[in-house]
Motif scaffolding. Structure first.
Motif, short mmCIF file in Angstrom:
data_model
loop_
_atom_site.label_atom_id
_atom_site.label_comp_id
_atom_site.label_asym_id
_atom_site.label_seq_id
_atom_site.Cartn_x
_atom_site.Cartn_y
_atom_site.Cartn_z
N LEU A 9 0.58 -1.46 0.05
CA LEU A 9 0.14 -0.12 0.05
C LEU A 9 1.01 1.39 0.11
N ALA A 10 1.92 1.10 0.79
CA ALA A 10 2.91 2.32 0.94
C ALA A 10 3.61 2.65 -0.58
N ARG A 11 4.13 1.56 -1.15
CA ARG A 11 4.54 1.65 -2.49
C ARG A 11 3.45 2.32 -3.58
N VAL A 12 2.33 1.76 -3.62
CA VAL A 12 1.17 2.20 -4.32
C VAL A 12 1.19 3.70 -4.27
N ALA A 13 0.91 4.11 -3.00
CA ALA A 13 0.74 5.36 -2.88
C ALA A 13 1.67 6.39 -3.23
N LEU A 14 3.12 5.86 -3.10
CA LEU A 14 4.01 6.79 -3.71
C LEU A 14 4.26 6.77 -5.08
N THR A 15 3.66 6.04 -5.83
CA THR A 15 3.63 5.99 -7.40
C THR A 15 2.64 7.35 -7.63
N ARG A 16 1.65 7.75 -6.68
CA ARG A 16 0.85 8.93 -6.69
C ARG A 16 1.85 10.24 -6.41
N VAL A 17 2.86 10.01 -5.47
CA VAL A 17 3.46 10.92 -4.77
C VAL A 17 4.67 11.38 -5.71
#
Length: 390
Positions: A9-17
Motif C-alpha cells: 500500500l505504501a509503494r502504491v501510494a508513492l507512485t501517486r506522490v
C-alpha cells in the motif's frame, strides 16, 4: 502477511506522490522504506526534516499528493483490468532495474499474464524515430520478427513509428513483446495505437511506473526510457535524428553497461544521422536479428558467416589460378609465353593448362592455349580482377 500488505500500500501510494526517476524520493526510500516515507509525509514538521534535498514548496506538493492517494482504489482498478503491481524484492521484480540506483522505479504496474522477471532475462529493446521512413518501418518489423522467432522478447515504447513497427513485427509471428509506457497501463496513448495496446495487453505485457488513469508528459517520456534501457539486455536504434529521444535510451543503456546497437541508413538521411553518430562511438552495427543475437545471446549463438557466392575459380589451386591469369584475353598463347607471364617453368605451366582444360577454363588452339567462354574464367579476364583483389 500484514507487513507485506503495508509495504504494498505504501509503494502504491508513492507512485501517486513521486514522479518517475525522482532520485530524492529514491534516496528516502533507501533510508526509511516506503512505509517510513509515507509516515513522514503524513507527520508533523519534525518528521519532514528527514526528507531532505528538496525545498519547502516541493515538499508541500509531495504531502498534498500523499494525502490524496488512495492505494486501495488503485489496486482495485488494476485488478479489474487483470493487472497487478510489483516492486523490488517481489518474485516478479527484474533485478536488473536495481542498476538504476536511486532512480529505480518505486514499483511497476503491469497488464498481461507473462512473468516480467522471466521475460526480461531474454529481452532486447528496439527503439527509433516516430516520423520514420518506410525503410525504418521495414527494418524494425523485420528485426522484431526475427528476434521473436528466436525466442527473444521485443521491448519498446508503443509510440508511433519505429516503436509501433517493432511491436507489430513481433506480434505478426506470434512472438513476445512488451511496451513500457509513460502513462497508466489503462491509458491508450497514443490514441491511434489503442488497438495495438490491446493486442499487447492480451498477448504480451504493458508496463508503467504511473498509476491507473495517469497521462503522459514530455518529461515522463524521457524518464520512461531509462526503464527500457535497464530492463533489456541491449538496445537497438533503428532510425534516429540527432535530437531523437531514442538516443537518450541508447546512451542510458551504454552508461548501464548494456549493449548498444544501431542499424545504418543512407548517409544523406537526417533520420539516420543520430544512429550514425552512435555507430562512430561504442555502438555496434547490426543489420539482422542474427547479428543482434550474437551480441546479446549466450556463447555459441553466432551469426552465420557473411560471404559472396563461391565461384569455380575460387576453388583453383593458387598456382593454377596464376597460370589462368597469365593467359591473354582474345588470342591464343604458347606454353612458354604463359610461363614467362606466370613466372614459373614451362613444364609446370603445361600441367596446369591441362588441368584448366579438364575444368573447362581453357582450350587448345593449334600449338597454343586460349580462354574459353567459361563464365567464371571469362569474367575474370575481361573484368581485369585478379585473385588477390576480391
Amino acid at each position: 502477511m500484514a507487513g507485506d500488505r503495508d509495504e504494498l500500500l505504501a509503494r502504491v501510494a508513492l507512485t501517486r506522490v513521486l514522479e518517475p526517476g525522482d532520485e530524492h524520493g529514491g534516496r528516502w526510500l533507501r533510508r526509511h522504506g516506503a512505509e517510513g516515507v509515507i509516515r513522514r509525509l503524513a507527520g508533523g514538521p519534525g518528521d519532514w526534516g528527514e526528507l531532505d534535498g528538496v525545498g519547502a514548496g516541493r515538499l508541500a506538493g509531495y504531502r498534498e499528493r500523499a494525502a490524496r492517494a488512495d492505494p486501495e482504489r488503485d489496486l482495485a482498478d488494476i485488478a479489474g483490468l487483470g493487472g497487478r503491481f510489483v516492486w523490488a524484492g517481489a518474485p516478479e521484480w527484474p533485478g536488473q532495474l536495481d542498476d538504476l540506483g536511486d532512480a529505480r522505479p518505486v514499483g511497476l504496474w503491469l497488464r498481461g499474464r507473462p512473468d516480467l522477471r522471466v521475460w526480461a532475462l531474454r529481452s532486447v529493446a528496439l527503439v527509433g524515430a516516430r516520423a520514420c521512413t518506410p525503410y525504418g518501418t521495414h527494418m524494425a518489423q523485420t528485426l522484431a520478427a526475427g528476434l521473436a522467432e528466436r525466442g527473444w522478447v521485443v521491448v519498446s515504447g508503443a509510440a508511433y513509428g519505429i516503436d509501433g513497427a517493432a511491436h507489430r513485427g513481433a506480434l505478426a509471428v506470434g512472438g513476445a513483446t512488451a511496451a513500457v509506457l509513460a502513462c497508466g497501463v489503462d491509458t491508450h496513448y497514443p490514441p491511434g495505437h489503442a488497438g495495438l495496446l490491446g493486442r499487447i495487453a492480451g498477448a504480451g505485457l504493458l508496463i508503467g511506473e504511473l498509476p491507473p488513469g495517469s497521462h503522459p508528459t514530455r518529461s515522463r517520456f524521457v524518464l520512461r526510457n531509462r526503464v527500457i534501457a535497464a530492463l533489456t539486455r541491449g538496445t537497438v536504434v533503428v532510425e534516429a535524428a540527432h535530437r531523437s529521444g531514442s538516443l537518450v535510451t541508447a546512451r542510458r543503456a551504454q552508461r548501464l553497461g548494456r549493449l548498444t546497437m544501431g542499424v545504418p541508413g543512407p548517409a544523406t538521411s537526417g533520420l539516420s544521422a543520430g544512429v550514425h553518430e552512435l555507430l562512430r562511438g561504442e555502438a555496434a552495427l547490426v543489420t539482422d536479428a542474427d547479428e543482434i543475437v550474437e551480441l546479446v545471446g549466450g556463447m555459441g549463438e553466432l551469426a552465420p558467416e557473411r560471404r559472396g557466392p563461391v565461384l569455380p575459380r575460387d576453388l583453383l589451386h593458387e598456382e593454377t589460378a596464376r597460370v589462368l591469369e597469365a593467359l591473354p584475353a582474345g588470342r591464343p598463347a604458347g606454353a612458354r609465353e604463359v610461363a614467362l607471364a606466370a613466372g614459373t617453368g614451362t613444364d609446370e605451366v603445361i600441367g596446369r593448362l591441362y588441368e584448366l582444360h579438364s575444368l573447362g577454363f581453357v582450350e587448345r588452339q593449334g600449338d597454343g592455349w586460349r580462354l574459353t567462354g567459361h563464365p567464371d574464367g571469362q569474367a575474370t579476364r575481361t573484368g581485369g580482377a585478379r585473385r588477390g583483389d576480391r
